[in-house]
Design an enzyme around this catalytic site. Structure first.
Site, mmCIF file in Angstrom:
data_model
loop_
_atom_site.group_PDB
_atom_site.id
_atom_site.type_symbol
_atom_site.label_atom_id
_atom_site.label_comp_id
_atom_site.label_asym_id
_atom_site.label_seq_id
_atom_site.Cartn_x
_atom_site.Cartn_y
_atom_site.Cartn_z
ATOM 1 N N SER A 1 11.130 -43.068 -15.971
ATOM 2 C CA SER A 1 10.254 -41.838 -15.347
ATOM 3 C C SER A 1 10.246 -42.444 -13.634
ATOM 4 O O SER A 1 10.502 -42.831 -13.100
ATOM 5 C CB SER A 1 8.696 -42.568 -15.342
ATOM 6 O OG SER A 1 7.988 -42.048 -14.744
ATOM 7 N N ARG B 1 -2.999 3.211 8.713
ATOM 8 C CA ARG B 1 -3.149 2.377 7.948
ATOM 9 C C ARG B 1 -2.246 1.228 7.686
ATOM 10 O O ARG B 1 -1.368 1.115 7.322
ATOM 11 C CB ARG B 1 -3.381 2.025 6.190
ATOM 12 C CG ARG B 1 -5.067 2.826 6.381
ATOM 13 C CD ARG B 1 -5.089 3.741 4.699
ATOM 14 N NE ARG B 1 -6.084 4.062 4.675
ATOM 15 C CZ ARG B 1 -7.464 4.133 3.939
ATOM 16 N NH1 ARG B 1 -7.541 2.652 4.029
ATOM 17 N NH2 ARG B 1 -8.318 4.205 4.172
ATOM 18 N N HIS C 1 -16.684 -8.500 2.184
ATOM 19 C CA HIS C 1 -15.099 -9.259 2.825
ATOM 20 C C HIS C 1 -15.404 -10.650 2.056
ATOM 21 O O HIS C 1 -14.757 -10.938 1.876
ATOM 22 C CB HIS C 1 -15.379 -9.015 4.564
ATOM 23 C CG HIS C 1 -14.734 -10.344 4.982
ATOM 24 N ND1 HIS C 1 -14.532 -11.293 5.644
ATOM 25 C CD2 HIS C 1 -12.873 -9.836 5.339
ATOM 26 C CE1 HIS C 1 -13.702 -11.712 5.863
ATOM 27 N NE2 HIS C 1 -12.381 -11.028 6.033
ATOM 28 N N CYS D 1 6.363 -38.479 -12.955
ATOM 29 C CA CYS D 1 5.255 -39.415 -12.885
ATOM 30 C C CYS D 1 4.207 -39.516 -11.347
ATOM 31 O O CYS D 1 3.050 -39.834 -11.049
ATOM 32 C CB CYS D 1 5.153 -40.475 -13.744
ATOM 33 S SG CYS D 1 5.816 -42.104 -13.032
ATOM 34 N N MET E 1 -5.066 -6.604 8.798
ATOM 35 C CA MET E 1 -4.723 -6.035 9.693
ATOM 36 C C MET E 1 -5.155 -4.503 9.767
ATOM 37 O O MET E 1 -6.232 -4.919 9.928
ATOM 38 C CB MET E 1 -3.461 -5.945 9.780
ATOM 39 C CG MET E 1 -2.102 -7.231 9.554
ATOM 40 S SD MET E 1 -0.650 -6.626 9.195
ATOM 41 C CE MET E 1 -0.875 -6.075 7.346
ATOM 42 N N TYR F 1 9.548 -34.150 -19.915
ATOM 43 C CA TYR F 1 8.102 -33.772 -19.398
ATOM 44 C C TYR F 1 7.659 -34.401 -18.346
ATOM 45 O O TYR F 1 8.750 -34.932 -17.131
ATOM 46 C CB TYR F 1 7.823 -35.447 -20.814
ATOM 47 C CG TYR F 1 7.495 -36.352 -19.901
ATOM 48 C CD1 TYR F 1 6.703 -37.317 -18.977
ATOM 49 C CD2 TYR F 1 8.992 -37.684 -20.781
ATOM 50 C CE1 TYR F 1 6.751 -38.851 -18.317
ATOM 51 C CE2 TYR F 1 8.546 -39.274 -20.303
ATOM 52 C CZ TYR F 1 7.497 -39.597 -18.932
ATOM 53 O OH TYR F 1 7.549 -40.895 -19.335
ATOM 54 N N GLY G 1 -7.540 -7.322 5.058
ATOM 55 C CA GLY G 1 -8.932 -6.837 6.138
ATOM 56 C C GLY G 1 -8.021 -8.027 7.177
ATOM 57 O O GLY G 1 -8.518 -7.915 8.215
ATOM 58 N N ARG H 1 -3.683 -1.638 -5.483
ATOM 59 C CA ARG H 1 -2.954 -2.733 -5.849
ATOM 60 C C ARG H 1 -3.332 -3.592 -6.632
ATOM 61 O O ARG H 1 -4.238 -3.109 -7.286
ATOM 62 C CB ARG H 1 -3.302 -3.750 -4.470
ATOM 63 C CG ARG H 1 -4.509 -3.567 -4.558
ATOM 64 C CD ARG H 1 -4.816 -4.574 -2.307
ATOM 65 N NE ARG H 1 -6.317 -4.461 -2.522
ATOM 66 C CZ ARG H 1 -6.554 -4.827 -1.237
ATOM 67 N NH1 ARG H 1 -5.871 -4.764 0.095
ATOM 68 N NH2 ARG H 1 -8.153 -5.359 -1.261
ATOM 69 N N LYS I 1 1.204 -0.789 0.239
ATOM 70 C CA LYS I 1 0.222 -0.437 -0.228
ATOM 71 C C LYS I 1 0.984 1.192 0.487
ATOM 72 O O LYS I 1 0.757 1.932 -1.210
ATOM 73 C CB LYS I 1 -0.874 0.049 0.834
ATOM 74 C CG LYS I 1 -1.826 0.988 1.071
ATOM 75 C CD LYS I 1 -2.321 0.995 2.534
ATOM 76 C CE LYS I 1 -4.544 -0.027 2.498
ATOM 77 N NZ LYS I 1 -3.975 -0.437 3.691
HETATM 78 C C1 PEP Z 1 5.386 -43.267 -7.985
HETATM 79 O O1 PEP Z 1 5.584 -44.015 -6.813
HETATM 80 O O2 PEP Z 1 5.776 -41.902 -7.871
HETATM 81 C C2 PEP Z 1 4.135 -43.334 -8.680
HETATM 82 C C3 PEP Z 1 4.223 -42.324 -9.905
HETATM 83 O O3 PEP Z 1 3.738 -45.124 -7.966
HETATM 84 P P1 PEP Z 1 2.464 -44.881 -7.607
HETATM 85 O O4 PEP Z 1 2.054 -43.778 -6.820
HETATM 86 O O5 PEP Z 1 2.159 -45.916 -8.444
HETATM 87 O O6 PEP Z 1 3.107 -46.049 -6.588
#
Ligand code: PEP
Ligand code: MG
Length: 938
Positions: free
Chosen positions: A821, A101, A463, A889, A112, A909, A110, A347, A32
């Site tokens: 992976s 303020r 609010h 993954c 503080m 990826y 809101g 802001r 502010k």
């Molecule tokens: C992991 O272990 O990160 C994974 C993708 O396999 P899961 O969660 O199925 O064990």
């Protein structure tokens, strides 16, 4: 005033005037304060004032008193302000009043404290009356100041003042505060002074500098107030993001000086939709917090054009200048004092995901921002809100009431009238809607656990509305048809009375409130979202894949923009009701032949599954993981089986006892026996037939066999047990069936001309030898499929990296694996030795709360530990095989911060659940755009 003078007095420069503060230094001046400086310096009409820095706040909090010399500095700046405005602080002739303020580097709406009209006392009150010729206004300002000061600086609860206000309104038949006359407000001010005297143990301070000194300390202390601390914890605001609050001392301007005055709040674009129109609300003849606090329901800004045309012109000009200067949607407060418009604060506007996306695309097209800025200004998680549920379009029910559409999305839940109850019920897993007359910052904990918020008072910038929008929760505000009675725990709408626990549905996009639960549908991608994510894909280096286990999931993932499937967990297919009995047959098999027979029945099912997924993802890679979980997960638990067996034994005993019944009865009561002999004979005959079938015996022995197997398979640490590749080594026929199903499905697709890129992935690998063995099966089966189907299926073979040893041996693993992976769920478990099943319900919350760990490592990748293992594996793997494909993954694949790290270490990826794909796409683009500034956490 010279800067040196200021430095000498405190030994440190703690105060900056709006003319000399650095508008970019939010850490020092708060958001502010920095903006007030910047607005002043670009020539906007801001009332003069100065900012006491966050450093002064930290010093105050450490020593529990204002830094030495600070009050002297403040006095000098007040003198300068007196000069600038021509008014006197505490003057009985022409009084200078100020607002005090809070404001930290991160916006915490809101959370503080703020005090208005400071400098009023018995003398300056008379000055104000003389100066304005408006005693009503002066007494109104005075009573507001006494209440605010009493509450914030002296800790006197609002209710003591509110009670008197309500009593006064009752006595004088006033519906609204504005209906009270000067004499009433004068009387009220007197009563308020008495409350202070009585509750604070001393008279209300008449010396304006004493008022100022106490107030500055109180605002500093509010940084450590409960609601501010809770807010920072919830939104993960760390000291390097905001440390302490600044105090802004600003000349008061008055919106309650008559009908040529007013006050309001506005957004330069609609924060619910992103549309480029001034959006906001105002009240004529009102002051300061009236709009935000929801005490009166304000009017939309569009009406201001007609009602106050001169002020509206100034507002339009302000809108244009703010956006062209800040290049960001602004959320600003203004006051019109006798026709002149002042900007009190600006802001960056907090908008919902939909509005952020639309304004990003439109501001780029209007030439206000670059494409990079358009991508960077949106927090990826906000995109989740674009997928908020909407009421089913088929639903034609009649609403109970309509309020203001304050934050979009639809939600159903049980009514609760109190934030703490909302928290308790929400935590216990119930879906609740918090229903209040109006909400205050103290209610914030209830918001976190409610599905939506409904208020009977207050506008779209109240609010409730602002907080709900920030959280992406549906909110209907200002629904005046609802009369809420907190004490009786009910709400009345016309003829209908709703009680606590009744289910309602609110639609924050239309403002409608419905009785009962209304079906909702998931939102669809907007055209702007598709455009924005298209830009993200052009920028990002990381590809975004999805974790999907069924053809339906795969189709949805593709709609979300996934460019492949990074993980198909095959066991999820095993769990569906038509397959589970065959899987159990396979597990219970005593011989390899029996097992093979079950596998032969599973093969066509798996093949059909894979074929459908490949088809859905045609042209894109699909990584299928071979079976991972331990076998016992497909069987009932020992406890369940024991219970069932005990019941069956009981049944057998009962049947036996019934067998003896005729003879026993004959002995005990021959006459009675004679009477029922026919029926009893029939029963005995039937029981005999039943016994001859040995039905219960068969079931018992089958269950006992399963129980024996369950006991044999039981492991103390199943997650570290006989699972993943270890199963594949022990039962090669299971993995062989899956490999055959994958390769045959691929061959069948290829024959139909469907382009597919199958990848076979082995879970839980820890040694190179394991991988080699499975690779041997793949090569063998590939040859068989080539012979039987006449197609040389192109595929990749790879390994999950989720065992610590596999990361350490990545260089050798890459001799066989064409891709890795990272299974960061298991890898996190293994690196910390924290059970992924239990840690989050046991000690992890305390670890986070006490700062042992900053984040939950199962949600946000632990870069310092798990991340180092990953980096090592990436580097070693690529040394062996430069074109090694690398992905992640685990759940972290959809977490923006983890995605930045994945980008930095050169992964190809990320793969995450379908609905997180849009978030990951934006995060991947941001990771690329911000790669130069990236720093690993230390
Ligand atoms: C992991 O272990 O990160 C994974 C993708 O396999 P899961 O969660 O199925 O064990
Ligand atoms: Mg795993």
């Amino acid at each position: 005033m010279g800067k040196t003078e200021n430095l000498i007095a405190t030994g440190r420069k703690y105060i900056y005037t709006f003319e000399d503060g650095d508008g970019k230094n939010k850490m020092l001046l708060g958001g502010k304060g920095a903006n007030l400086c910047e607005m002043t310096q670009i020539g906007l009409n801001v009332p003069p004032g100065f900012t006491v820095t966050t450093e002064a706040c930290l010093t105050y909090l450490e020593a529990n008193r204002l830094p030495d010399g600070l009050m002297g500095d403040i006095r000098r700046h007040m003198a300068a302000l007196e000069k600038k405005t021509g008014k006197g602080f505490g003057s009985a002739a022409n009084p200078l009043l100020v607002s005090v303020r809070s404001g930290s580097a991160m916006s915490m709406p809101g959370m503080m404290d703020t005090i208005l009209n400071l400098g009023l006392n018995e003398a300056s009150l008379q000055g104000l009356i003389k100066q304005t010729g408006n005693p009503r206004f002066a007494y109104d300002a005075y009573r507001r100041f006494i209440q605010l000061f009493g509450k914030i600086a002296l800790g006197i609860a609002d209710e003591h003042f509110d009670e008197r206000m309500a009593a006064m309104k009752r006595r004088t038949d006033a519906r609204l505060d504005v209906d009270l006359a000067a004499a009433h407000l004068e009387e009220l001010a007197g009563q308020f002074l008495d409350i202070v005297k009585h509750r604070a143990g001393g008279p209300f301070p008449q010396d304006p500098y004493e008022q100022l000194e106490i107030s500055v300390g109180a605002v500093f202390r509010s940084w450590m107030g409960k609601r501010a601390v809770d807010y920072r914890r919830q939104f993960k605001i760390t000291p390097d993001m905001a440390n302490g609050t600044a105090v802004n001392v600003c000349t008061m301007v008055f919106g309650n000086m008559g009908n040529d005055s007013g006050t309001g709040v506005g957004f330069t674009r609609n924060p619910g939709t992103g549309e480029n129109t001034i959006y906001g609300e105002y009240l004529v003849n009102a002051q300061g917090e009236d709009v935000v606090a929801g005490i009166r329901t304000p009017r939309p800004i569009a009406e201001m054009e007609r009602e106050m045309p001169g002020a509206y012109r100034q507002l339009t000009e302000l809108h244009n200048r703010l956006e062209s200067h800040y290049r960001e949607v602004q959320d600003f407060e203004f006051t019109v004092e006798k026709g002149r418009l002042y900007c009190l604060q600006t802001r960056n506007g907090k908008m919902n995901g939909r509005a952020m996306v639309r304004s990003s695309v439109e501001m780029f097209r209007e030439g206000i921002i670059s494409k990079e800025r358009a991508l960077l200004r949106i927090q990826p998680v906000m995109l989740e809100q674009l997928l908020v549920p909407q009421l089913s379009p088929e639903f034609l029910g009649k609403p109970l009431a309509q309020g203001l559409p304050a934050s979009p999305g639809a939600a159903s839940g049980k009514i609760v009238f109190d934030a703490s109850l909302a928290e308790a019920r929400g935590l216990s897993g119930e879906r609740v809607i918090l229903v209040r007359e109006e909400t205050k910052p103290d209610d914030i904990h209830g918001f976190f656990h409610a599905q939506g918020i409904l208020t009977s008072r207050g506008g779209k910038t109240s609010h409730a509305a602002v907080v709900a929008r920030g959280m992406g929760k549906p909110c209907v505000s200002g629904c005046e048809q609802i009369v809420i009675n907190d004490k009786a725990h009910n709400a009345v709408i016309g003829e209908t009375t709703l009680h606590e626990g009744d289910v309602i549905t609110i639609d924050g996009s239309t403002g409608y409130v419905y009785a009962g639960e209304v079906p909702t549908v998931e939102a669809k991608f907007s055209a702007e979202m598709a455009t924005l994510l298209g830009w993200a894909d052009e920028v990002a280096r990381l590809k975004v894949m999805a974790n999907a286990d069924t053809p339906a999931d795969a189709i949805r993932a593709r709609e979300f923009g996934a460019v492949g499937i990074g993980l198909v967990r095959t066991e999820r297919m095993f769990n569906s009701t038509d397959r589970l009995p065959i899987v159990q047959e396979m597990i219970l098999a005593e011989t390899q032949e029996e097992r093979q027979a079950a596998l032969d029945r599973l093969l066509p099912i798996q093949r059909a599954d894979f074929k459908a997924i490949f088809k859905a993802m045609q042209g894109l890679p699909v990584t299928v993981r071979l079976l991972d979980p331990p076998m016992h997960e497909f069987l009932p638990t020992a406890a369940q089986l024991e219970l069932e067996i005990a019941h069956l034994h009981q049944l057998r005993d009962t049947i036996k006892a019934l067998d003896d019944l005729p003879d026993t009865l004959k002995l005990l009561n021959p006459r009675l026996y004679q009477q029922y002999a026919d029926g009893l004979n029939k029963l005995t005959g039937a029981l005999q037939t039943f016994k001859n079938t040995h039905l219960e015996e068969n079931v018992i022995s089958r269950k006992e066999k399963v129980l024996r197997k369950v006991r044999a398979l039981a492991e103390v640490n199943p997650m570290l047990g006989h699972r993943g590749v270890r199963l594949g080594i022990s039962y090669p026929e299971i993995y062989s069936m899956q490999i055959q199903a994958i390769l045959e499905a691929a061959a069948l697709c290829a024959r139909e001309g469907i382009r597919i890129y199958p990848e076979i992935m082995v879970p839980q690998v820890g040694t190179v030898e394991e991988l080699k063995r499975i690779h041997g099966h793949v090569e063998r089966i590939h040859k068989v499929v080539e012979l039987t189907h006449g197609i040389d299926v192109q595929y990749k073979f790879g390994s999950m990296l989720e065992v610590v040893r596999a990361c350490v041996r990545a260089g050798r693993m890459a001799e066989i694996a064409e891709f890795f992976s990272f299974g960061t769920n298991d890898l996190t478990q293994a690196t910390f030795s924290f059970s992924r099943e239990d840690a989050e319900n046991k000690f992890l919350p305390a670890y986070n709360a006490t700062g042992i760990l900053q984040d939950n490592p199962f949600e946000v990748l632990d870069i310092k530990g798990v991340g180092r293992l990953m980096k090592m594996a990436v580097d070693d793997g690529r040394k062996t095989r430069p074109d090694l494909k690398l992905g992640i993954c685990g759940e972290h694949g959809g977490d923006p911060r983890s995605i930045h790290f994945c980008h930095q270490i050169g992964i190809d990826y990320v793969s995450c659940s379908g609905p997180r794909v849009p978030i990951a796409r934006l995060a991947a683009a941001q990771a690329k755009l911000q790669e130069a500034e990236y720093r690993d956490p230390v």
